[in-house]
Each structure stands twice: as structure tokens, then as C-alpha cells.
Scaffold this active site. Structure first.
Site, PDB file in Angstrom:
ATOM      1  N   ASP A  86      44.298  40.623  38.638  1.00  0.00           N
ATOM      2  CA  ASP A  86      44.411  40.361  37.207  1.00  0.00           C
ATOM      3  C   ASP A  86      44.323  41.697  36.482  1.00  0.00           C
ATOM      4  OD1 ASP A  86      44.611  37.703  37.722  1.00  0.00           O
ATOM      5  OD2 ASP A  86      42.758  37.119  36.708  1.00  0.00           O
ATOM      6  N   HIS A 235      40.365  42.427  40.495  1.00  0.00           N
ATOM      7  CA  HIS A 235      40.704  42.977  39.188  1.00  0.00           C
ATOM      8  C   HIS A 235      41.114  44.439  39.338  1.00  0.00           C
ATOM      9  CE1 HIS A 235      38.660  39.331  37.795  1.00  0.00           C
ATOM     10  NE2 HIS A 235      39.343  39.501  36.671  1.00  0.00           N
TER      11      HIS A 235
END
Length: 271
Positions: A86, A235
Site C-alpha cells: 500500500d 507498506h
């Protein structure tokens, strides 16, 4: 069967979605407008890891998600991992992440918000050029579980538009709900827009840039949770991920895993 199955008693079937679809089909009613339709449910995706190197339990099963082209896990019985990141903003860690992926010839998916593409066009073009999927993480990263259809569609379509302007290509139809929050209606709307909704079955707390896990902490969380068909959520803002990814990919390879593309999800199982 291609999808991970929960080992505990399954939670409720998505009756709300089925009722919504039925209401839409009978009499042309708009979704959620008929008082007889079952209440639309909202979800905040979470996992419970019960056994080492086994799929976690989740609120919804793969069988419940599959009719809506929604996935949190791939095929069991095959040593395949699906790596996803992400990307809400850029802080210098994406380039070394891409370097590590390239070294291992591992394809990943980067779920980006609209401003990420706008502010980092060269990185996005590099992702595409090196064979990674760039997925849709909405423009503003809102909680879409409480929104209307027009807002939902705009959040995705605006990202598609900027992606096309930057890359000259159509955006791959993979969508990840911000913060893992979604409603039954969101699943229906995403599918009707041609999207697969991608959740995850393996993650750890890597998102807090002010309190990054150590290398050892990261491995102690990730390796015991690794399982066949895992969709891995990391992430790209994590300095720890940038530092350990080369070693992590090597460890996964030593465990016998190969790295797959999200395009495999929903395909017939190989004989």
C-alpha cells in the site's frame, strides 16, 4: 478449490449482498432503497492467526467473497505468495523495495492513491516498466463503507484517469479498500466496475513510520504467518521493509515459495 478456506465455523454468508442484488434485479430498484432488503453490512478487515504457517481466520471466507471477485488469499496446497504494497505517499523507501523485487524477479502489486501518482510519476512508471501491477487505492483514502455509489465510483475513476495520463495505459482493475473498510455494497459496486477487490491474509504492524519494527521483530511476525497462497500486505513507507525485503524474499524462497501475480486469482486451478 482455488481459495483459502477458514478452518473454524464460517461466519454469516453475505445475505445482505444477495438481497441487494435480488432487489436490483427485481423491478429495477436501486440497491439499498427497498425497506425489505436486508441491512447492508460494513466490515473492517481483520485476521486471527491460529496456527503457525497456516491461513488465518477472517470475518468472511473466500467462498463468501469469491462471487464478487473479492479475494484475501490464493490457492492452498501450492507454494505461492502474492506480494502487495500500500502506497499512500512517498518517503524514499520505494526505490530500494523495487530494487529488491527486481533482484529476485518477483512481481508485486502497488496499491496507490491518486496523489501518489500525481506526485511520483517516475516511480509509478518504473513500477509498470518492471512488470508490477499498480492497483487502485482510491484518490483520498477515505472510509468508503459509509459512502454512496457516486462517491465510490469517483474515488476510483479519478485514480484511473491520472494513471492513464502518466503511463499511457489503462489501469489494472484491482482495488484495495482503504484501511480494509468496506460494505457489502462496495463489493457489488467494485465488481460492476470490473474490479477485483483485494484484501490480505498476511500482514504486520509496519505502517507507523515513527515506531518501525526491528529486523528481528519483522521476521518473527512475518515468517510464522507465511502460508500457501498468502496475499501479503506491506507498506512501501516502511524503512524496515526497505531494509529487509531482499533478505525476506530469500527466506521465502528457502521455504520453497515462488511469487505470483494477482492476475492468477480466480483462475482455474492448475492440474
Amino acid at each position: 478449490m482455488f481459495y483459502c478456506m477458514k478452518k473454524q465455523t464460517t461466519h454469516r454468508v453475505l445475505t445482505g449482498i444477495m438481497a441487494l442484488i435480488l432487489a436490483s434485479a427485481v423491478g429495477g430498484m436501486a440497491l439499498g432503497t427497498d425497506p425489505q432488503v436486508a441491512e447492508v453490512q460494513s466490515h473492517a478487515w481483520g485476521l486471527s492467526f491460529q496456527q503457525e504457517n497456516q491461513p488465518p481466520s477472517a470475518e468472511l471466507t473466500s467462498d463468501e467473497l469469491a462471487p464478487y471477485d473479492a479475494y484475501y488469499c490464493g490457492q492452498q496446497g501450492t507454494k505461492r505468495l502474492y506480494i502487495t504494497f500500500d502506497a499512500g505517499y512517498e518517503n524514499g523507501n520505494t526505490a530500494p523495495i523495487l530494487d529488491a523485487l527486481k533482484k529476485h524477479n518477483a512481481q508485486a502489486a502497488f496499491f496507490v492513491v491518486g496523489t501518489y501518482i500525481e506526485e511520483n510519476p517516475e516511480l509509478v512508471k518504473r513500477m509498470v516498466d518492471e512488470g508490477h501491477l499498480v492497483g487502485n487505492h482510491t484518490w483520498h483514502h477515505p472510509d468508503l463503507s459509509q459512502t454512496d455509489r457516486a462517491t465510490f465510483e469517483k474515488e476510483l475513476l479519478d485514480v484511473e484517469e491520472i494513471f492513464g495520463q502518466v503511463t499511457g495505459q489503462e489501469m489494472p482493475k484491482f482495488y484495495r479498500p482503504p484501511e480494509g473498510k468496506f460494505s457489502d455494497e462496495n463489493l457489488v459496486w467494485a465488481k460492476e466496475m470490473g474490479y477485483k477487490t483485494i484484501l490480505w491474509s498476511l500482514a504486520y504492524v509496519d505502517w507507523n513510520t515513527e515506531d518501525q519494527p526491528t529486523r528481528d521483530k519483522a521476521f518473527s511476525k512475518l515468517l510464522p504467518r507465511t502460508h500457501d497462497g498468502a496475499i501479503v500486505l506491506l507498506h512501501s513507507t516502511s524503512a524496515t521493509n526497505a531494509q529487509i525485503l531482499d533478505e525476506l524474499l530469500s527466506k521465502w524462497e528457502e521455504m520453497g515459495y515462488t511469487f505470483g501475480s494477482l492476475t492468477e486469482l480466480g483462475a482455474p486451478a492448475q492440474q
